[in-house]
Design a protein around this motif. Structure first.
Motif, PDB file in Angstrom:
ATOM      1  N   LYS A  74      -7.845 -29.955  -3.058  1.00  0.00           N
ATOM      2  CA  LYS A  74      -8.499 -30.303  -4.688  1.00  0.00           C
ATOM      3  C   LYS A  74      -7.281 -30.981  -6.022  1.00  0.00           C
ATOM      4  O   LYS A  74      -7.917 -32.321  -6.069  1.00  0.00           O
ATOM      5  CB  LYS A  74      -9.472 -29.761  -5.989  1.00  0.00           C
ATOM      6  CG  LYS A  74     -10.775 -29.250  -5.449  1.00  0.00           C
ATOM      7  CD  LYS A  74     -11.173 -28.233  -5.787  1.00  0.00           C
ATOM      8  CE  LYS A  74     -12.381 -27.684  -5.011  1.00  0.00           C
ATOM      9  NZ  LYS A  74     -13.233 -28.610  -4.661  1.00  0.00           N
ATOM     10  N   ARG A  75      -6.261 -30.324  -6.047  1.00  0.00           N
ATOM     11  CA  ARG A  75      -5.532 -31.054  -6.951  1.00  0.00           C
ATOM     12  C   ARG A  75      -4.372 -32.480  -6.122  1.00  0.00           C
ATOM     13  O   ARG A  75      -4.659 -32.844  -6.875  1.00  0.00           O
ATOM     14  CB  ARG A  75      -4.380 -29.991  -6.880  1.00  0.00           C
ATOM     15  CG  ARG A  75      -2.884 -30.133  -8.154  1.00  0.00           C
ATOM     16  CD  ARG A  75      -1.834 -29.321  -8.762  1.00  0.00           C
ATOM     17  NE  ARG A  75      -1.813 -28.707  -7.335  1.00  0.00           N
ATOM     18  CZ  ARG A  75      -1.396 -27.550  -6.839  1.00  0.00           C
ATOM     19  NH1 ARG A  75      -2.648 -26.442  -7.504  1.00  0.00           N
ATOM     20  NH2 ARG A  75      -1.344 -26.631  -5.754  1.00  0.00           N
ATOM     21  N   TRP A  76      -4.360 -32.189  -4.992  1.00  0.00           N
ATOM     22  CA  TRP A  76      -3.782 -33.061  -4.250  1.00  0.00           C
ATOM     23  C   TRP A  76      -4.439 -34.475  -4.597  1.00  0.00           C
ATOM     24  O   TRP A  76      -4.466 -35.379  -4.947  1.00  0.00           O
ATOM     25  CB  TRP A  76      -4.078 -32.787  -2.618  1.00  0.00           C
ATOM     26  CG  TRP A  76      -3.586 -34.440  -1.760  1.00  0.00           C
ATOM     27  CD1 TRP A  76      -3.989 -35.212  -1.143  1.00  0.00           C
ATOM     28  CD2 TRP A  76      -2.411 -34.031  -1.091  1.00  0.00           C
ATOM     29  NE1 TRP A  76      -3.223 -36.233  -0.725  1.00  0.00           N
ATOM     30  CE2 TRP A  76      -1.983 -35.326  -0.305  1.00  0.00           C
ATOM     31  CE3 TRP A  76      -1.232 -32.856  -1.285  1.00  0.00           C
ATOM     32  CZ2 TRP A  76      -0.866 -35.556  -0.144  1.00  0.00           C
ATOM     33  CZ3 TRP A  76      -0.145 -33.515  -0.374  1.00  0.00           C
ATOM     34  CH2 TRP A  76       0.282 -34.567   0.324  1.00  0.00           C
ATOM     35  N   VAL A  77      -6.086 -34.294  -3.904  1.00  0.00           N
ATOM     36  CA  VAL A  77      -7.728 -35.501  -4.302  1.00  0.00           C
ATOM     37  C   VAL A  77      -7.076 -36.128  -6.376  1.00  0.00           C
ATOM     38  O   VAL A  77      -7.538 -37.208  -6.324  1.00  0.00           O
ATOM     39  CB  VAL A  77      -8.797 -35.456  -3.979  1.00  0.00           C
ATOM     40  CG1 VAL A  77      -9.573 -35.700  -4.086  1.00  0.00           C
ATOM     41  CG2 VAL A  77      -9.018 -34.594  -2.838  1.00  0.00           C
ATOM     42  N   VAL A  78      -6.932 -35.357  -6.601  1.00  0.00           N
ATOM     43  CA  VAL A  78      -7.034 -35.554  -8.155  1.00  0.00           C
ATOM     44  C   VAL A  78      -5.429 -36.320  -8.419  1.00  0.00           C
ATOM     45  O   VAL A  78      -6.090 -37.749  -9.442  1.00  0.00           O
ATOM     46  CB  VAL A  78      -7.052 -34.707  -9.254  1.00  0.00           C
ATOM     47  CG1 VAL A  78      -6.909 -35.037 -10.909  1.00  0.00           C
ATOM     48  CG2 VAL A  78      -7.922 -33.924  -9.355  1.00  0.00           C
ATOM     49  N   ILE A  79      -4.837 -35.854  -7.718  1.00  0.00           N
ATOM     50  CA  ILE A  79      -3.692 -36.734  -8.155  1.00  0.00           C
ATOM     51  C   ILE A  79      -3.350 -38.175  -7.115  1.00  0.00           C
ATOM     52  O   ILE A  79      -3.142 -39.088  -7.480  1.00  0.00           O
ATOM     53  CB  ILE A  79      -2.494 -35.919  -7.313  1.00  0.00           C
ATOM     54  CG1 ILE A  79      -1.763 -34.752  -8.102  1.00  0.00           C
ATOM     55  CG2 ILE A  79      -0.505 -36.892  -7.312  1.00  0.00           C
ATOM     56  CD1 ILE A  79      -0.478 -33.957  -7.597  1.00  0.00           C
ATOM     57  N   SER A  80      -4.610 -37.974  -6.275  1.00  0.00           N
ATOM     58  CA  SER A  80      -4.829 -39.144  -6.227  1.00  0.00           C
ATOM     59  C   SER A  80      -5.204 -40.322  -6.492  1.00  0.00           C
ATOM     60  O   SER A  80      -5.257 -41.464  -5.882  1.00  0.00           O
ATOM     61  CB  SER A  80      -5.350 -39.003  -3.995  1.00  0.00           C
ATOM     62  OG  SER A  80      -5.485 -40.148  -3.228  1.00  0.00           O
ATOM     63  N   TRP A  81      -6.410 -39.447  -7.045  1.00  0.00           N
ATOM     64  CA  TRP A  81      -7.327 -40.449  -8.118  1.00  0.00           C
ATOM     65  C   TRP A  81      -7.066 -41.537  -9.467  1.00  0.00           C
ATOM     66  O   TRP A  81      -7.197 -42.464  -9.391  1.00  0.00           O
ATOM     67  CB  TRP A  81      -8.494 -39.810  -8.357  1.00  0.00           C
ATOM     68  CG  TRP A  81      -9.656 -40.406  -9.234  1.00  0.00           C
ATOM     69  CD1 TRP A  81     -10.161 -41.200  -8.880  1.00  0.00           C
ATOM     70  CD2 TRP A  81      -9.364 -40.273 -11.177  1.00  0.00           C
ATOM     71  NE1 TRP A  81     -11.442 -41.425 -10.381  1.00  0.00           N
ATOM     72  CE2 TRP A  81      -9.969 -41.086 -11.470  1.00  0.00           C
ATOM     73  CE3 TRP A  81      -8.636 -39.133 -11.853  1.00  0.00           C
ATOM     74  CZ2 TRP A  81     -10.167 -41.296 -12.759  1.00  0.00           C
ATOM     75  CZ3 TRP A  81      -8.905 -39.581 -12.971  1.00  0.00           C
ATOM     76  CH2 TRP A  81     -10.116 -40.977 -13.332  1.00  0.00           C
ATOM     77  N   SER A  82      -5.893 -40.200  -9.609  1.00  0.00           N
ATOM     78  CA  SER A  82      -5.151 -40.715 -10.744  1.00  0.00           C
ATOM     79  C   SER A  82      -3.953 -41.943 -10.626  1.00  0.00           C
ATOM     80  O   SER A  82      -4.459 -42.935 -11.027  1.00  0.00           O
ATOM     81  CB  SER A  82      -4.274 -39.597 -11.524  1.00  0.00           C
ATOM     82  OG  SER A  82      -5.432 -38.692 -11.947  1.00  0.00           O
ATOM     83  N   LEU A  83      -3.538 -41.878  -9.458  1.00  0.00           N
ATOM     84  CA  LEU A  83      -2.364 -43.164  -8.833  1.00  0.00           C
ATOM     85  C   LEU A  83      -3.270 -44.029  -8.212  1.00  0.00           C
ATOM     86  O   LEU A  83      -3.313 -45.593  -8.887  1.00  0.00           O
ATOM     87  CB  LEU A  83      -1.546 -43.069  -8.112  1.00  0.00           C
ATOM     88  CG  LEU A  83      -0.481 -41.140  -8.093  1.00  0.00           C
ATOM     89  CD1 LEU A  83       0.257 -40.902  -6.686  1.00  0.00           C
ATOM     90  CD2 LEU A  83       0.660 -42.128  -9.307  1.00  0.00           C
TER      91      LEU A  83
END
Length: 223
Positions: A74-83
């Motif tokens: 889930k942290r990976w997805v959040v970082i991807s969304w932010s970028l």
């Protein structure tokens, strides 16, 4: 009279203007602070100017977040969304993410999915890479977003794959060099001269392309 960074529609001009803030300020704390403020301000303004793309990014990453499995997924997805949201300005005059952009983002988020943890994930990543490349070549209007997202998705997925699953230190070192050295080199040159250089082309001649095949096949054949 110079145009404010947040008003520049050309993403390369905006990037060069931001880098010049750092170079002109000699990397002093004040210059770094101004760089971060201007970059964040431009990102928010550009996201507001691309509402359709913003909605697409939120929906896509929302679905990925709900289906994310595994440690740190889930942290990976959040970082991807932010970028993604912070770089919507790279779409320039285009208002929406294309099919190629969506496939690229899916490829970059493979580590957060069950498929990403299968022995076929490397071959799947290559197939998705070929698919988004084929779609991108059919586009009438091209923006820098897909180009840079493609590079980041490659680096993120393949570095994750070799660090998590590749047992050979030699292959790991070669893979990390293939994906990290070009990124570090281009970034260092851009920071030093205050403008972003062109990235190496064509993609098929870069070491990373060959390493993808090597790593993917080794991962598929490994029990």
């Amino acid at each position: 009279m110079s145009v404010p960074v947040c008003e520049l529609t050309d993403s390369r001009e905006a990037t060069d203007a931001l880098l010049e803030v750092l170079r002109g300020g000699r990397w002093r704390p004040g210059a770094v602070g101004r760089f971060l403020y201007l970059a964040a301000h431009r990102s928010m303004r550009q996201a507001a100017r691309h509402p359709d793309a913003l909605v697409q990014a939120v929906v896509l990453h929302g679905l990925l977040f709900m289906s994310a499995r595994g440690p740190g997924a889930k942290r990976w997805v959040v970082i991807s969304w932010s970028l993604t949201v912070l770089h919507l300005g790279l779409l320039e005059d285009r208002g929406r993410l294309t099919g190629a952009d969506v496939i690229t983002l899916l490829r970059g988020n493979l580590p957060a999915t069950t498929l990403g943890r299968s022995r076929w994930s490397g071959l799947l990543a290559i197939a998705l890479d070929l698919a988004d490349g084929r779609l991108a070549r059919r586009q009438v209007t091209v923006s820098p977003f897909g180009d840079y997202a493609d590079s980041l998705a490659d680096a993120a997925f393949w570095i994750w794959l070799v660090l998590r699953y590749e047992p050979s230190r030699t292959v790991r070192a070669a893979a990390l060099a293939a994906w990290l050295v070009p990124v570090v080199a281009v970034t260092a040159v851009g920071m030093r001269r205050g403008s972003m250089p062109d990235r190496p082309r064509p993609a098929l001649l870069r070491p990373a392309a060959a390493m993808q095949v090597v790593v993917a096949v080794r991962h598929a054949l490994r029990r």
